[in-house]
Design a protein around this motif. Structure first.
Motif, short mmCIF file in Angstrom:
data_model
loop_
_atom_site.label_atom_id
_atom_site.label_comp_id
_atom_site.label_asym_id
_atom_site.label_seq_id
_atom_site.Cartn_x
_atom_site.Cartn_y
_atom_site.Cartn_z
N ALA A 41 0.85 -1.06 -0.32
CA ALA A 41 0.12 0.09 0.00
C ALA A 41 0.76 1.34 0.10
O ALA A 41 2.13 1.27 1.06
N VAL A 42 0.65 2.39 -1.06
CA VAL A 42 1.41 3.21 -0.51
C VAL A 42 1.31 4.27 0.95
O VAL A 42 2.20 5.00 0.53
N TRP A 43 0.35 3.79 1.19
CA TRP A 43 0.52 4.64 2.86
C TRP A 43 1.87 3.71 3.42
O TRP A 43 1.36 4.53 4.79
N CYS A 44 2.10 2.88 3.46
CA CYS A 44 2.70 1.85 4.29
C CYS A 44 4.23 1.78 4.55
O CYS A 44 4.81 1.60 3.70
N PRO A 45 5.10 2.73 4.76
CA PRO A 45 6.35 2.87 5.25
C PRO A 45 6.93 1.63 4.62
O PRO A 45 8.71 1.25 4.44
N PRO A 46 6.96 0.62 5.56
CA PRO A 46 7.61 -0.21 5.31
C PRO A 46 8.08 -1.17 4.44
O PRO A 46 8.56 -2.07 3.52
N CYS A 47 6.48 -0.80 3.20
CA CYS A 47 6.89 -1.40 2.34
C CYS A 47 7.86 -1.02 1.25
O CYS A 47 8.00 -0.74 0.32
N LYS A 48 7.78 0.26 0.96
CA LYS A 48 8.77 1.39 0.35
C LYS A 48 9.88 1.01 1.63
O LYS A 48 11.02 0.66 0.46
N VAL A 49 10.48 0.58 2.05
CA VAL A 49 11.65 -0.13 2.48
C VAL A 49 12.06 -1.57 1.83
O VAL A 49 12.93 -2.10 0.94
N LEU A 50 10.92 -2.23 1.71
CA LEU A 50 10.91 -3.54 0.39
C LEU A 50 11.25 -3.45 -0.50
O LEU A 50 11.61 -4.24 -1.34
N ASN A 51 10.11 -2.05 -0.98
CA ASN A 51 10.71 -2.15 -2.22
C ASN A 51 12.10 -1.50 -3.01
O ASN A 51 12.47 -2.27 -3.88
N THR A 52 12.35 -1.33 -1.92
CA THR A 52 14.21 -0.88 -2.07
C THR A 52 14.89 -2.29 -2.31
O THR A 52 15.62 -2.16 -3.00
N LYS A 53 14.26 -2.82 -1.38
CA LYS A 53 15.38 -4.20 -1.82
C LYS A 53 14.58 -4.76 -2.40
O LYS A 53 16.23 -5.80 -2.90
N LEU A 54 14.03 -5.33 -2.85
CA LEU A 54 13.25 -5.87 -4.30
C LEU A 54 13.97 -4.93 -5.46
O LEU A 54 14.06 -5.67 -6.29
N GLN A 55 14.54 -3.91 -5.85
CA GLN A 55 15.25 -3.03 -6.23
C GLN A 55 15.85 -3.51 -6.95
O GLN A 55 16.86 -4.16 -7.49
#
Length: 122
Positions: A41-55
């Protein structure tokens, strides 16, 4: 020289934007593939961290593994279908069948290890 290298790395990483799936294209996109779906979800801070790890993982992942994303706010039916109750959640699919769900942030090395094990690529 450092600044040029850093700019290059940021531009390369930004190229790895993952395709967002919807209920309309979900089955077609993961059919006959080893796919990791990031339910976020766009409002989820841990999701943003995971996105960086996925990149970062995108650079070292096995060639026959693809990464997709599902925004749970826009695709609630998919989130419900795969019983997503916590974020971020990664669901590993092989040939369209869900094999495993992992909740939380993983490092690129952990993602590599889990994808090799779950997809039997060892």
């Amino acid at each position: 020289m450092k600044k040029i290298l850093i700019l290059f790395l940021f531009s390369v990483v930004s190229l790895f934007a993952f395709e967002e799936l919807t209920t309309d294209n979900f089955e077609t996109k993961i059919k006959n593939k080893n796919a990791i779906i990031d339910f976020h979800a766009v409002w989820c801070p841990p999701c943003k961290v995971l996105n960086t790890k996925l990149q970062e993982f995108e650079i070292i992942k096995p060639d026959n593994v693809e990464i997709f994303k599902v925004n749970i706010d826009e695709q609630l039916a998919l989130a419900k279908k795969y019983k997503i109750t916590k974020l971020p959640s990664l669901v590993y699919f092989k040939d369209g069948k869900a094999l495993k769900t992992i909740v939380g942030i993983q490092s690129p090395d952990e993602l590599l290890k889990s994808s090799r094990k779950i997809f039997d690529l060892e």
